[in-house]
Scaffold this motif. Structure first.
Motif, PDB file in Angstrom:
ATOM      1  N   UNK A   1     111.223  57.994  44.354  1.00  0.00           N
ATOM      2  CA  UNK A   1     111.537  57.083  43.249  1.00  0.00           C
ATOM      3  C   UNK A   1     111.795  55.662  43.771  1.00  0.00           C
ATOM      4  N   UNK A   2     112.551  55.574  44.868  1.00  0.00           N
ATOM      5  CA  UNK A   2     112.957  54.260  45.394  1.00  0.00           C
ATOM      6  C   UNK A   2     112.082  53.771  46.546  1.00  0.00           C
ATOM      7  N   UNK A   3     110.964  54.469  46.837  1.00  0.00           N
ATOM      8  CA  UNK A   3     110.281  54.226  48.111  1.00  0.00           C
ATOM      9  C   UNK A   3     109.940  52.766  48.415  1.00  0.00           C
ATOM     10  N   UNK A   4     109.594  51.969  47.406  1.00  0.00           N
ATOM     11  CA  UNK A   4     109.259  50.565  47.669  1.00  0.00           C
ATOM     12  C   UNK A   4     110.442  49.781  48.216  1.00  0.00           C
ATOM     13  N   UNK A   5     111.651  50.300  47.995  1.00  0.00           N
ATOM     14  CA  UNK A   5     112.865  49.557  48.363  1.00  0.00           C
ATOM     15  C   UNK A   5     113.538  50.115  49.617  1.00  0.00           C
ATOM     16  N   UNK A   6     112.837  51.057  50.275  1.00  0.00           N
ATOM     17  CA  UNK A   6     113.315  51.624  51.544  1.00  0.00           C
ATOM     18  C   UNK A   6     114.746  52.174  51.486  1.00  0.00           C
ATOM     19  N   UNK A   7     114.959  53.189  50.661  1.00  0.00           N
ATOM     20  CA  UNK A   7     116.293  53.811  50.625  1.00  0.00           C
ATOM     21  C   UNK A   7     116.582  54.490  51.969  1.00  0.00           C
ATOM     22  N   UNK A   8     117.849  54.608  52.310  1.00  0.00           N
ATOM     23  CA  UNK A   8     118.242  55.288  53.548  1.00  0.00           C
ATOM     24  C   UNK A   8     118.324  56.780  53.250  1.00  0.00           C
ATOM     25  N   UNK A   9     117.415  57.541  53.858  1.00  0.00           N
ATOM     26  CA  UNK A   9     117.273  58.957  53.493  1.00  0.00           C
ATOM     27  C   UNK A   9     118.575  59.738  53.605  1.00  0.00           C
ATOM     28  N   UNK A  10     119.301  59.562  54.719  1.00  0.00           N
ATOM     29  CA  UNK A  10     120.498  60.393  54.872  1.00  0.00           C
ATOM     30  C   UNK A  10     121.696  59.891  54.066  1.00  0.00           C
ATOM     31  N   UNK A  11     121.484  58.846  53.265  1.00  0.00           N
ATOM     32  CA  UNK A  11     122.573  58.365  52.400  1.00  0.00           C
ATOM     33  C   UNK A  11     122.510  59.008  51.020  1.00  0.00           C
ATOM     34  N   UNK A  12     121.406  59.684  50.704  1.00  0.00           N
ATOM     35  CA  UNK A  12     121.217  60.191  49.341  1.00  0.00           C
ATOM     36  C   UNK A  12     122.184  61.338  49.051  1.00  0.00           C
ATOM     37  N   UNK A  13     122.969  61.173  48.014  1.00  0.00           N
ATOM     38  CA  UNK A  13     123.898  62.223  47.577  1.00  0.00           C
ATOM     39  C   UNK A  13     123.525  62.637  46.168  1.00  0.00           C
ATOM     40  N   UNK A  14     123.480  63.940  45.935  1.00  0.00           N
ATOM     41  CA  UNK A  14     123.348  64.466  44.575  1.00  0.00           C
ATOM     42  C   UNK A  14     124.636  65.247  44.355  1.00  0.00           C
ATOM     43  N   UNK A  15     125.410  64.908  43.348  1.00  0.00           N
ATOM     44  CA  UNK A  15     126.731  65.533  43.221  1.00  0.00           C
ATOM     45  C   UNK A  15     126.707  66.768  42.319  1.00  0.00           C
ATOM     46  N   UNK A  16     127.623  67.693  42.634  1.00  0.00           N
ATOM     47  CA  UNK A  16     127.725  68.972  41.944  1.00  0.00           C
ATOM     48  C   UNK A  16     129.141  69.198  41.458  1.00  0.00           C
TER      49      UNK A  16
END
Length: 105
Positions: A34-49
């Motif tokens: 989704x964010x690929x054009x903006x170079x998200x930091x992969x290990x920063x992605x959190x999905x909360x539960x």
């Protein structure tokens, strides 16, 4: 509008974004894509539960700098699957606080 008080969309960026409205089956890969054009930091992605292991539909992502995060806000209300994703300004504290909620197991 509906988003009043539910998150900030204007203000200083620190490189972190909060997402809301994610499909419950969304994966970190979906977020990266989704964010690929903006170079998200992969290990920063959190999905909360929630405590019962169900996805909240919220997540967090960090970028290399505030400018990238600010640019990524252009994706507000774009879609992942059949859901509109709402984007809000987040920060390191909020991100850190949610790390513990980001793994259902």
């Amino acid at each position: 509008g509906r988003a009043t008080g539910e998150g900030i969309r204007d203000g200083p960026h620190t490189g972190f974004i909060r997402m809301r409205g994610l499909p419950f089956q969304a994966t970190k890969q979906d977020i990266l894509e989704f964010f690929k054009e903006y170079k998200p930091i992969e290990n920063s992605i959190l999905l909360t539960y929630r405590g019962d292991g169900r996805a909240t539909g919220e997540g967090y992502v960090a970028f290399n700098n505030a400018a990238d995060a600010k640019a990524a806000m252009a994706l507000h209300r774009n879609m992942i699957g059949s859901r509109y994703i709402e984007l809000f300004i987040s920060n390191k504290e909020e991100h850190s606080r949610n790390v513990s909620r980001s793994n259902p197991r």
